[in-house]
Write an enzyme that holds these catalytic residues in place. Structure first.
Site, short mmCIF file in Angstrom:
data_model
loop_
_atom_site.label_atom_id
_atom_site.label_comp_id
_atom_site.label_asym_id
_atom_site.label_seq_id
_atom_site.Cartn_x
_atom_site.Cartn_y
_atom_site.Cartn_z
N ALA A 1 78.84 21.57 49.73
CA ALA A 1 80.14 20.91 49.57
C ALA A 1 80.88 20.75 50.90
O ALA A 1 81.94 20.12 50.93
CB ALA A 1 81.01 21.69 48.58
N ASP A 2 80.32 21.31 51.96
CA ASP A 2 80.99 21.26 53.26
C ASP A 2 80.87 19.86 53.87
O ASP A 2 79.76 19.33 54.02
CB ASP A 2 80.37 22.30 54.19
CG ASP A 2 81.10 22.40 55.52
OD1 ASP A 2 82.07 23.17 55.58
OD2 ASP A 2 80.71 21.70 56.47
N ILE A 3 82.01 19.29 54.26
CA ILE A 3 82.03 17.93 54.81
C ILE A 3 81.22 17.86 56.10
O ILE A 3 80.54 16.86 56.38
CB ILE A 3 83.48 17.47 55.07
CG1 ILE A 3 84.28 17.46 53.75
CG2 ILE A 3 83.50 16.09 55.71
CD1 ILE A 3 83.72 16.52 52.71
#
Length: 288
Positions: free
Chosen positions: A242-244
């Protein structure tokens, strides 16, 4: 003041941890001297540990210094664990030969997991930083430490859970915390102070077991738990999909038309198992 020289029998790029640590305005880092001063608490005793690199990535050598000779063994054990000097990063690099990340690992050999100095503060910092841009995230965590921590000989020691458990939401609101984030920080600190959440005890559990316990806590989602596993405990197989930053790095490196979905990231990361934390760090590094 005692000092000890430590030589590693693997590759290790210490300049990258120094660079990452220097993101924190409160960190006592000297990039040109390749050194960092680290706060360490044993019981109620505060110790400052100085670590300096005197070798290269291919031949890593370090000088570790501190004052209390009686605590030398404990201090050295802490530093070796913190920087993970017993990990064979050459073997981990070789794991990625034949994968689609081989060129990145050749470009950035010996990239270690960059851990926070303190398990409690690592969790607090991750909660404080979630869903914020980096600049303002560090503004908040800096205010938090300056208000409730202690500076000794130019080195900042972090607040204790007992200290934060005793404050009010309004106290953090004065520092520009949102109401909910203030509640998350105080409530989680209270759980730790009351013995309902033991971070040291979690160290002995498997990743998924730790994740399942942490995400039960209000304000701690999977992203926060995964980041704590990586940067708090130094676990090797964390890949925060989920980390951009991860999404952007994969998109750029694999020349994708759009950011990959969590499902795509899960699929392409399978060949990186069981060292996906190192894949994450090397991908982040490729876009920094």
């Amino acid at each position: 003041m005692w000092e000890e020289e430590i030589n590693l029998k693997t590759i290790y790029d210490f300049d990258y941890p120094l660079y990452r640590i220097s993101f924190d305005p409160l960190a006592s880092v000297q990039i040109e001297e390749r050194s960092v001063s680290i706060p360490f608490v044993i019981g109620n005793e505060k110790h400052i540990i100085h670590v300096q690199a005197i070798g290269t990535t291919k031949q890593p050598r370090f000088i570790v210094k501190s004052k209390d000779a009686k605590r030398k063994n404990e201090i050295l054990e802490f530093i070796v664990d913190l920087f993970q000097w017993k990990k064979d990063l050459a073997r981990i690099k070789n794991h990625f030969i034949g994968t689609n990340l081989v060129s990145l690992f050749n470009q950035y050999p010996g990239t270690p997991i960059v851990r926070e100095f303190d398990l409690y503060y690592s969790l607090m910092k991750t909660i404080i930083h979630q869903q914020l841009n980096m600049k303002f995230a560090y503004v908040l965590s800096t205010r938090f430490v300056e208000r409730y921590g202690e500076q000794v000989e130019g080195v900042w020691f972090y607040p204790t859970p007992e200290r934060i458990a005793s404050i009010k939401v309004e106290d953090l609101r004065e520092l520009q915390f949102s109401g909910r984030k203030a509640e998350y920080v105080i409530d989680t600190s209270r759980l730790i102070a009351e013995g309902k959440l033991d971070l040291n005890e979690l160290k002995g559990k498997a990743d998924e077991e730790i994740l399942s316990e942490l995400i039960k806590i209000r304000g701690v989602g999977r992203w926060t738990a995964e980041n704590w596993l990586m940067f708090g405990l130094g676990r090797e197989d964390q890949f925060p999909k989920a980390d951009i930053g991860i999404q952007n790095a994969v998109k750029k490196f694999l020349a994708m038309d759009q950011k990959p979905t969590k499902e795509v990231l899960e699929e392409i990361s399978q060949e990186w198992y069981p060292y996906r934390s190192y894949a994450s760090l090397t991908l982040w590094r490729s876009i920094e």
